[in-house]
Design a protein around this motif. Sequence first.
Motif, PDB file in Angstrom:
ATOM      1  N   LEU A  77       0.840  -1.201   0.000  1.00  0.00           N
ATOM      2  CA  LEU A  77       0.000   0.000   0.000  1.00  0.00           C
ATOM      3  C   LEU A  77       0.879   1.257   0.000  1.00  0.00           C
ATOM      4  CD1 LEU A  77      -2.739  -1.198   2.517  1.00  0.00           C
ATOM      5  CD2 LEU A  77      -3.037  -0.819   0.059  1.00  0.00           C
ATOM      6  N   PRO A  78       0.435   2.304  -0.691  1.00  0.00           N
ATOM      7  CA  PRO A  78       1.315   3.454  -0.935  1.00  0.00           C
ATOM      8  C   PRO A  78       1.665   4.309   0.277  1.00  0.00           C
ATOM      9  CG  PRO A  78      -0.891   3.852  -1.821  1.00  0.00           C
ATOM     10  CD  PRO A  78      -0.844   2.419  -1.402  1.00  0.00           C
ATOM     11  N   SER A  79       0.874   4.223   1.348  1.00  0.00           N
ATOM     12  CA  SER A  79       1.157   5.089   2.494  1.00  0.00           C
ATOM     13  C   SER A  79       0.818   4.386   3.809  1.00  0.00           C
ATOM     14  CB  SER A  79       0.348   6.388   2.395  1.00  0.00           C
ATOM     15  OG  SER A  79      -1.033   6.125   2.603  1.00  0.00           O
ATOM     16  N   GLU A  80       1.369   4.913   4.894  1.00  0.00           N
ATOM     17  CA  GLU A  80       1.055   4.384   6.224  1.00  0.00           C
ATOM     18  C   GLU A  80      -0.421   4.564   6.548  1.00  0.00           C
ATOM     19  OE1 GLU A  80       3.518   5.808   9.351  1.00  0.00           O
ATOM     20  OE2 GLU A  80       5.383   5.139   8.402  1.00  0.00           O
ATOM     21  N   GLU A  81      -0.992   5.634   6.044  1.00  0.00           N
ATOM     22  CA  GLU A  81      -2.425   5.880   6.271  1.00  0.00           C
ATOM     23  C   GLU A  81      -3.267   4.791   5.621  1.00  0.00           C
ATOM     24  OE1 GLU A  81      -5.621   7.566   7.967  1.00  0.00           O
ATOM     25  OE2 GLU A  81      -3.544   8.174   8.294  1.00  0.00           O
ATOM     26  N   ASP A  82      -2.879   4.391   4.403  1.00  0.00           N
ATOM     27  CA  ASP A  82      -3.595   3.305   3.720  1.00  0.00           C
ATOM     28  C   ASP A  82      -3.452   1.995   4.481  1.00  0.00           C
ATOM     29  OD1 ASP A  82      -4.608   4.763   1.509  1.00  0.00           O
ATOM     30  OD2 ASP A  82      -2.641   4.704   0.562  1.00  0.00           O
ATOM     31  N   GLN A  83      -2.247   1.756   5.015  1.00  0.00           N
ATOM     32  CA  GLN A  83      -2.026   0.548   5.802  1.00  0.00           C
ATOM     33  C   GLN A  83      -2.884   0.568   7.064  1.00  0.00           C
ATOM     34  OE1 GLN A  83       2.130  -0.260   6.541  1.00  0.00           O
ATOM     35  NE2 GLN A  83       2.691  -0.024   4.394  1.00  0.00           N
ATOM     36  N   LYS A  84      -2.945   1.724   7.696  1.00  0.00           N
ATOM     37  CA  LYS A  84      -3.760   1.870   8.911  1.00  0.00           C
ATOM     38  C   LYS A  84      -5.229   1.580   8.616  1.00  0.00           C
ATOM     39  CE  LYS A  84      -4.954   5.240  12.495  1.00  0.00           C
ATOM     40  NZ  LYS A  84      -4.827   6.647  12.942  1.00  0.00           N
ATOM     41  N   LEU A  85      -5.722   2.081   7.503  1.00  0.00           N
ATOM     42  CA  LEU A  85      -7.115   1.833   7.114  1.00  0.00           C
ATOM     43  C   LEU A  85      -7.361   0.350   6.874  1.00  0.00           C
ATOM     44  CD1 LEU A  85      -7.733   4.849   4.691  1.00  0.00           C
ATOM     45  CD2 LEU A  85      -8.819   4.479   6.920  1.00  0.00           C
ATOM     46  N   GLN A  86      -6.368  -0.328   6.278  1.00  0.00           N
ATOM     47  CA  GLN A  86      -6.485  -1.768   6.028  1.00  0.00           C
ATOM     48  C   GLN A  86      -6.586  -2.542   7.335  1.00  0.00           C
ATOM     49  OE1 GLN A  86      -6.660  -3.085   2.859  1.00  0.00           O
ATOM     50  NE2 GLN A  86      -7.143  -5.035   3.829  1.00  0.00           N
ATOM     51  N   PHE A  87      -5.748  -2.172   8.307  1.00  0.00           N
ATOM     52  CA  PHE A  87      -5.779  -2.838   9.614  1.00  0.00           C
ATOM     53  C   PHE A  87      -7.111  -2.586  10.338  1.00  0.00           C
ATOM     54  CE2 PHE A  87      -0.993  -2.905   9.526  1.00  0.00           C
ATOM     55  CZ  PHE A  87      -0.875  -4.280   9.594  1.00  0.00           C
ATOM     56  N   GLU A  88      -7.659  -1.393  10.165  1.00  0.00           N
ATOM     57  CA  GLU A  88      -8.910  -1.052  10.831  1.00  0.00           C
ATOM     58  C   GLU A  88     -10.082  -1.893  10.331  1.00  0.00           C
ATOM     59  OE1 GLU A  88      -9.365   3.134  10.258  1.00  0.00           O
ATOM     60  OE2 GLU A  88      -7.976   3.657  11.891  1.00  0.00           O
ATOM     61  N   GLN A  89      -9.966  -2.436   9.128  1.00  0.00           N
ATOM     62  CA  GLN A  89     -11.030  -3.269   8.561  1.00  0.00           C
ATOM     63  C   GLN A  89     -10.960  -4.724   9.054  1.00  0.00           C
ATOM     64  OE1 GLN A  89     -11.123  -2.838   4.256  1.00  0.00           O
ATOM     65  NE2 GLN A  89     -10.729  -0.639   4.428  1.00  0.00           N
ATOM     66  N   MET A  90      -9.886  -5.063   9.760  1.00  0.00           N
ATOM     67  CA  MET A  90      -9.700  -6.437  10.248  1.00  0.00           C
ATOM     68  C   MET A  90     -10.348  -6.621  11.615  1.00  0.00           C
ATOM     69  SD  MET A  90      -5.678  -7.111   9.357  1.00  0.00           S
ATOM     70  CE  MET A  90      -5.069  -7.159   7.680  1.00  0.00           C
ATOM     71  N   THR A  91     -10.546  -7.869  12.004  1.00  0.00           N
ATOM     72  CA  THR A  91     -10.940  -8.165  13.380  1.00  0.00           C
ATOM     73  C   THR A  91      -9.748  -7.893  14.298  1.00  0.00           C
ATOM     74  OG1 THR A  91     -10.191 -10.470  13.341  1.00  0.00           O
ATOM     75  CG2 THR A  91     -12.442 -10.031  12.550  1.00  0.00           C
ATOM     76  N   ALA A  92     -10.009  -7.824  15.602  1.00  0.00           N
ATOM     77  CA  ALA A  92      -8.930  -7.559  16.568  1.00  0.00           C
ATOM     78  C   ALA A  92      -7.843  -8.626  16.488  1.00  0.00           C
ATOM     79  CB  ALA A  92      -9.510  -7.496  17.976  1.00  0.00           C
ATOM     80  N   ASN A  93      -8.238  -9.897  16.334  1.00  0.00           N
ATOM     81  CA  ASN A  93      -7.256 -10.979  16.273  1.00  0.00           C
ATOM     82  C   ASN A  93      -6.435 -10.925  14.988  1.00  0.00           C
ATOM     83  OD1 ASN A  93      -8.108 -11.962  18.746  1.00  0.00           O
ATOM     84  ND2 ASN A  93      -9.515 -13.454  17.857  1.00  0.00           N
TER      85      ASN A  93
END
Length: 230
Positions: free
Chosen positions: A69-85
């Motif tokens: 992913l092109p930016s840390e912000e995009d990576q953060k958004l990707q992680f936010e879509q995951m479950t906690a585990n």
Amino acid sequence: MQAKQIKDKLNLLIEQASGIDPNLTVKLREINRWIRHIKLGSLTSKPIVVAFLLEVITDSKVWLAIKSLPSEEDQKLQFEQMTANERYWYGCLFPKWINATDTKFYIWKKKMMAGEFNQADSDIIKYIAQDIVHHEGDFWRRYIADLSMATDLIVSNHQNKPLCIQVTSVSEEFHSKKYQNWQNALQLWEIERGLFLSYNPKEHDFINQLVNVALYNSDHLAAGKYVNFS
């Protein structure tokens, strides 16, 4: 996925990883050397090896997609879509494994290939996982977590705080030593808290008891605590 597809996919991931995450490339090449000379029919006849390979392929694809992913912000958004585990696995434990020297890796790969890998509590862990879902909790299960990080399940509940647990029916004389080895493993991997669950299969309703303890501690166990529950 058939054995040939697994080998082809592994080679493709090695190529992809080389330009994105060199440490993942090293790990995948090590796994590839492990299975390179195994005939397709022989590989197919080793279901645990195949299951492990499929997990590594899945996890590597997810990890490379995040890293691409092109930016840390995009990576953060990707992680936010995951479950906690999932977040804990892909954001913490899996990258730790990629970047660390796993001293147990050689040993358990050898045992797995030789058919000597025995998950003694596998059925119990499966029932616990099913009951966790029934109680509206969530779980995550990985061979790498089990064999290298002494973690049978990662469990989360209402507060979305993943907790690493190990389940055992170990006899009283070995209990203390196994607990200490478990705690050492968690601290080695910088896992901040954990739950060591011992059960007596003769006890009535022990699955439900273990699940209630796991879910409660997922929400409430403090960092730096490694609880031994029997």
